[in-house]
Design an enzyme around this catalytic site. Structure first.
Site, mmCIF file in Angstrom:
data_model
loop_
_atom_site.group_PDB
_atom_site.id
_atom_site.type_symbol
_atom_site.label_atom_id
_atom_site.label_comp_id
_atom_site.label_asym_id
_atom_site.label_seq_id
_atom_site.Cartn_x
_atom_site.Cartn_y
_atom_site.Cartn_z
ATOM 1 N N GLY A 1 37.778 9.105 -15.899
ATOM 2 C CA GLY A 1 37.756 10.342 -16.693
ATOM 3 C C GLY A 1 38.153 11.598 -15.939
ATOM 4 O O GLY A 1 37.551 12.643 -16.138
ATOM 5 N N PRO B 1 41.486 7.261 -21.384
ATOM 6 C CA PRO B 1 42.258 6.948 -22.593
ATOM 7 C C PRO B 1 43.710 7.384 -22.476
ATOM 8 O O PRO B 1 44.567 6.895 -23.210
ATOM 9 C CB PRO B 1 41.552 7.731 -23.710
ATOM 10 N N CYS C 1 18.555 41.653 -3.457
ATOM 11 C CA CYS C 1 19.407 42.374 -2.490
ATOM 12 C C CYS C 1 20.356 43.346 -3.181
ATOM 13 O O CYS C 1 21.078 44.081 -2.518
ATOM 14 C CB CYS C 1 20.204 41.389 -1.642
ATOM 15 N N ALA D 1 35.396 5.964 -21.370
ATOM 16 C CA ALA D 1 34.489 5.461 -20.331
ATOM 17 C C ALA D 1 33.240 4.825 -20.935
ATOM 18 O O ALA D 1 32.735 3.827 -20.421
ATOM 19 C CB ALA D 1 34.099 6.612 -19.406
ATOM 20 N N HIS E 1 32.132 19.415 -6.717
ATOM 21 C CA HIS E 1 32.391 20.762 -7.244
ATOM 22 C C HIS E 1 31.095 21.510 -7.543
ATOM 23 O O HIS E 1 31.090 22.463 -8.321
ATOM 24 C CB HIS E 1 33.301 20.697 -8.482
ATOM 25 N N ASN F 1 31.875 16.571 -11.585
ATOM 26 C CA ASN F 1 31.122 17.189 -12.675
ATOM 27 C C ASN F 1 29.929 17.972 -12.137
ATOM 28 O O ASN F 1 29.320 17.598 -11.134
ATOM 29 C CB ASN F 1 30.658 16.132 -13.672
ATOM 30 N N ASP G 1 27.350 18.736 -14.240
ATOM 31 C CA ASP G 1 26.367 18.675 -15.332
ATOM 32 C C ASP G 1 25.075 17.926 -15.007
ATOM 33 O O ASP G 1 24.108 17.981 -15.776
ATOM 34 C CB ASP G 1 27.010 18.076 -16.602
HETATM 35 C C1 BJW Z 1 38.212 10.612 -20.806
HETATM 36 C C2 BJW Z 1 37.484 10.603 -21.964
HETATM 37 C C3 BJW Z 1 36.606 9.539 -22.118
HETATM 38 C C4 BJW Z 1 38.667 12.352 -22.023
HETATM 39 N N1 BJW Z 1 36.506 8.614 -21.170
HETATM 40 N N2 BJW Z 1 38.115 9.676 -19.875
HETATM 41 C C5 BJW Z 1 47.360 21.029 -3.409
HETATM 42 C C6 BJW Z 1 48.386 21.113 -4.327
HETATM 43 C C7 BJW Z 1 48.342 22.059 -5.355
HETATM 44 C C8 BJW Z 1 47.267 22.948 -5.480
HETATM 45 C C9 BJW Z 1 46.245 22.855 -4.565
HETATM 46 C C10 BJW Z 1 46.301 21.913 -3.554
HETATM 47 N N3 BJW Z 1 45.154 22.028 -2.814
HETATM 48 C C11 BJW Z 1 44.386 23.013 -3.359
HETATM 49 C C12 BJW Z 1 45.036 23.540 -4.423
HETATM 50 C C13 BJW Z 1 44.543 24.636 -5.293
HETATM 51 C C14 BJW Z 1 43.509 24.203 -6.295
HETATM 52 C C15 BJW Z 1 44.151 23.150 -7.189
HETATM 53 O O1 BJW Z 1 43.962 21.963 -7.059
HETATM 54 N N4 BJW Z 1 44.913 23.596 -8.175
HETATM 55 C C16 BJW Z 1 45.564 22.660 -9.104
HETATM 56 C C17 BJW Z 1 45.064 22.914 -10.522
HETATM 57 C C18 BJW Z 1 47.048 22.819 -8.980
HETATM 58 N N5 BJW Z 1 42.298 23.695 -5.651
HETATM 59 C C19 BJW Z 1 41.327 24.520 -5.241
HETATM 60 O O2 BJW Z 1 41.428 25.717 -5.364
HETATM 61 C C20 BJW Z 1 40.142 23.900 -4.549
HETATM 62 N N6 BJW Z 1 39.841 24.602 -3.370
HETATM 63 C C21 BJW Z 1 40.613 24.523 -2.292
HETATM 64 O O3 BJW Z 1 41.558 23.794 -2.220
HETATM 65 O O4 BJW Z 1 40.183 25.336 -1.279
HETATM 66 C C22 BJW Z 1 40.972 25.457 -0.108
HETATM 67 C C23 BJW Z 1 40.211 26.333 0.854
HETATM 68 C C24 BJW Z 1 39.968 25.865 2.131
HETATM 69 C C25 BJW Z 1 39.260 26.664 3.030
HETATM 70 C C26 BJW Z 1 38.790 27.912 2.634
HETATM 71 C C27 BJW Z 1 39.007 28.363 1.348
HETATM 72 C C28 BJW Z 1 39.714 27.559 0.450
HETATM 73 C C29 BJW Z 1 38.875 24.055 -5.406
HETATM 74 C C30 BJW Z 1 38.965 23.324 -6.694
HETATM 75 C C31 BJW Z 1 37.685 23.584 -7.498
HETATM 76 C C32 BJW Z 1 37.827 23.132 -8.932
HETATM 77 N N7 BJW Z 1 36.743 23.637 -9.687
HETATM 78 C C33 BJW Z 1 36.631 23.292 -11.088
HETATM 79 C C34 BJW Z 1 35.610 24.232 -11.751
HETATM 80 C C35 BJW Z 1 34.184 23.822 -11.374
HETATM 81 C C36 BJW Z 1 33.180 24.616 -12.129
HETATM 82 C C37 BJW Z 1 33.317 24.472 -13.624
HETATM 83 O O5 BJW Z 1 33.304 23.351 -14.173
HETATM 84 O O6 BJW Z 1 33.442 25.503 -14.274
HETATM 85 O O7 BJW Z 1 36.250 21.926 -11.243
HETATM 86 S S1 BJW Z 1 38.205 23.337 -11.949
HETATM 87 C C38 BJW Z 1 37.896 21.955 -12.990
HETATM 88 O O8 BJW Z 1 38.826 20.885 -12.699
HETATM 89 C C39 BJW Z 1 36.501 21.451 -12.604
HETATM 90 C C40 BJW Z 1 36.699 19.974 -12.623
HETATM 91 O O9 BJW Z 1 35.735 19.339 -11.802
HETATM 92 C C41 BJW Z 1 38.108 19.809 -12.088
HETATM 93 C C42 BJW Z 1 38.743 18.514 -12.398
HETATM 94 O O10 BJW Z 1 38.838 18.335 -13.762
HETATM 95 P P1 BJW Z 1 38.592 16.894 -14.390
HETATM 96 O O11 BJW Z 1 37.207 16.479 -14.119
HETATM 97 O O12 BJW Z 1 39.666 15.995 -13.957
HETATM 98 O O13 BJW Z 1 38.650 17.218 -15.944
HETATM 99 P P2 BJW Z 1 39.898 17.462 -16.908
HETATM 100 O O14 BJW Z 1 39.390 18.212 -18.079
HETATM 101 O O15 BJW Z 1 41.059 17.997 -16.180
HETATM 102 O O16 BJW Z 1 40.332 15.995 -17.357
HETATM 103 C C43 BJW Z 1 39.511 15.189 -18.149
HETATM 104 C C44 BJW Z 1 40.088 13.794 -18.176
HETATM 105 O O17 BJW Z 1 39.193 12.968 -18.897
HETATM 106 C C45 BJW Z 1 41.449 13.703 -18.877
HETATM 107 O O18 BJW Z 1 42.330 12.904 -18.097
HETATM 108 C C46 BJW Z 1 41.120 12.978 -20.189
HETATM 109 O O19 BJW Z 1 42.188 12.136 -20.650
HETATM 110 C C47 BJW Z 1 39.936 12.152 -19.778
HETATM 111 N N8 BJW Z 1 39.040 11.779 -20.855
HETATM 112 N N9 BJW Z 1 37.844 11.742 -22.708
HETATM 113 C C48 BJW Z 1 37.318 8.716 -20.067
HETATM 114 N N10 BJW Z 1 35.847 9.448 -23.252
HETATM 115 ZN ZN ZN Z 2 21.187 38.519 -2.835
#
Ligand code: BJW
Ligand code: ZN
Length: 250
Positions: free
Chosen positions: A193, A220, A156, A237, A125, A108, A110
């Site tokens: 989560g 959930p 810049c 959570a 992240h 997160n 936030d």
């Molecule tokens: C509850 C609840 C309650 C609801 N209580 N729970 C291997 C395989 C396939 C693809 C890849 C791989 N390796 C890399 C990739 C590519 C890519 C990737 O993973 N793609 C997949 C989608 C397929 N990864 C990347 O590109 C990463 N970089 C990388 O690998 O670089 C390589 C590199 C090396 C060297 C040089 C250059 C490059 C970077 C990933 C960055 C992700 N960024 C984001 C955005 C951040 C900024 C922003 O927020 O705007 O991060 S994407 C987004 O997803 C955000 C989150 O942190 C992240 C994860 O999401 P999260 O937290 O799991 O949220 P949700 O919404 O998905 O799920 C919420 C959950 O909560 C759900 O399960 C609900 O059920 C639950 N929930 N209420 C508890 N009350």
């Molecule tokens: Zn700059």
């Protein structure tokens, strides 16, 4: 709360000398922060967050992407940590007070864990609160709320961007190394989560499972990791974590 927490799960946490907690957007859902995969509301409903969180989107439309992140920054400023964040901070205090090690990894951006009292949070992240120039990398300080311009210029000639990790960008090497080392060493791993689909973070749990150390998921819904974890605690959570922490007497 209806989720029953198995006694063995409570004991695994209570007896652990090193606990790793990994959180995702779900831990902030009860603070009113939309999870990444929730449909965005109102003005933003027509945009897919997966398409805004990329360097290509910022290059194509820096005004749109700056406005989106600034809107989220203000939304986070105007909310508060919930009991889930509080329980994690309590667990950290309890663990460290008794001489144990606690590693808090979050996806997160936030800052709500810190506001709930957690320390040394590894923000895998990045953070909505640390903007920098996209061209010269100079950190931005004293940003107005809201921003005065979209996008906001750097001296810049480049534009300011949020200090978050977009799809296709590398995570901090130091943060990822620290996260992997903690997963290699911990006695128990608690995933809260997260949908468990975004790599490399989604792969961290494998470092724990492969050693046979216990893993716990709080969500959930079912996730791709549900079949792999030792215990799946199904529920929000903000309810499950306080009950878990209460039951170990933190
Ligand atoms: C509850 C609840 C309650 C609801 N209580 N729970 C291997 C395989 C396939 C693809 C890849 C791989 N390796 C890399 C990739 C590519 C890519 C990737 O993973 N793609 C997949 C989608 C397929 N990864 C990347 O590109 C990463 N970089 C990388 O690998 O670089 C390589 C590199 C090396 C060297 C040089 C250059 C490059 C970077 C990933 C960055 C992700 N960024 C984001 C955005 C951040 C900024 C922003 O927020 O705007 O991060 S994407 C987004 O997803 C955000 C989150 O942190 C992240 C994860 O999401 P999260 O937290 O799991 O949220 P949700 O919404 O998905 O799920 C919420 C959950 O909560 C759900 O399960 C609900 O059920 C639950 N929930 N209420 C508890 N009350
Ligand atoms: Zn700059």
């Amino acid at each position: 709360m209806n989720t029953e927490i198995p006694e063995a799960c409570i004991q695994a946490i209570a007896n652990a000398r090193h606990i790793v907690v990994l959180t995702g957007a779900g831990v902030s859902a009860e603070s009113g922060i939309l999870t990444f995969r929730d449909a965005l509301e109102g003005l933003w409903a027509k945009y897919d967050p997966r398409e805004l969180a990329t360097p290509e989107a910022f290059e194509r439309d820096p005004e749109l992407v700056s406005r989106w992140y600034d809107m989220r920054r203000l939304m986070c400023r105007d909310t508060s940590p919930n009991p889930g964040h509080g329980a994690i901070a309590d667990l950290q205090r309890r663990t460290e007070r008794s001489g144990g090690t606690f590693t808090l990894l979050t996806q997160n951006i936030d800052g709500l864990h810190q506001r709930a009292g957690a320390s040394d949070v590894i923000e895998l992240h990045g953070s909505l609160w640390k903007w920098r120039c996209a061209s010269c990398y100079t950190p931005a300080t004293d940003l107005p709320e809201p921003l005065a311009e979209f996008p906001s210029p750097c001296a810049c000639g480049g534009f300011l961007r949020p200090g978050v990790v977009w799809f296709g960008e590398a995570l901090s090497h130091d943060d990822l190394t620290a996260a992997a080392a903690a997963c290699d060493a911990c006695d128990v791993f608690l995933s809260v989560g997260t949908s468990g689909v975004v790599y490399p973070v989604a792969g961290l749990i494998d470092l724990v499972s492969v050693r046979g150390a216990p893993t716990i998921e709080v969500n959930p819904d079912v996730t791709p990791q549900s079949g792999q974890v030792t215990w799946s605690l199904r529920g929000p959570a903000g309810e499950v974590l306080p009950a878990l922490v209460d039951s170990i007497g933190a």
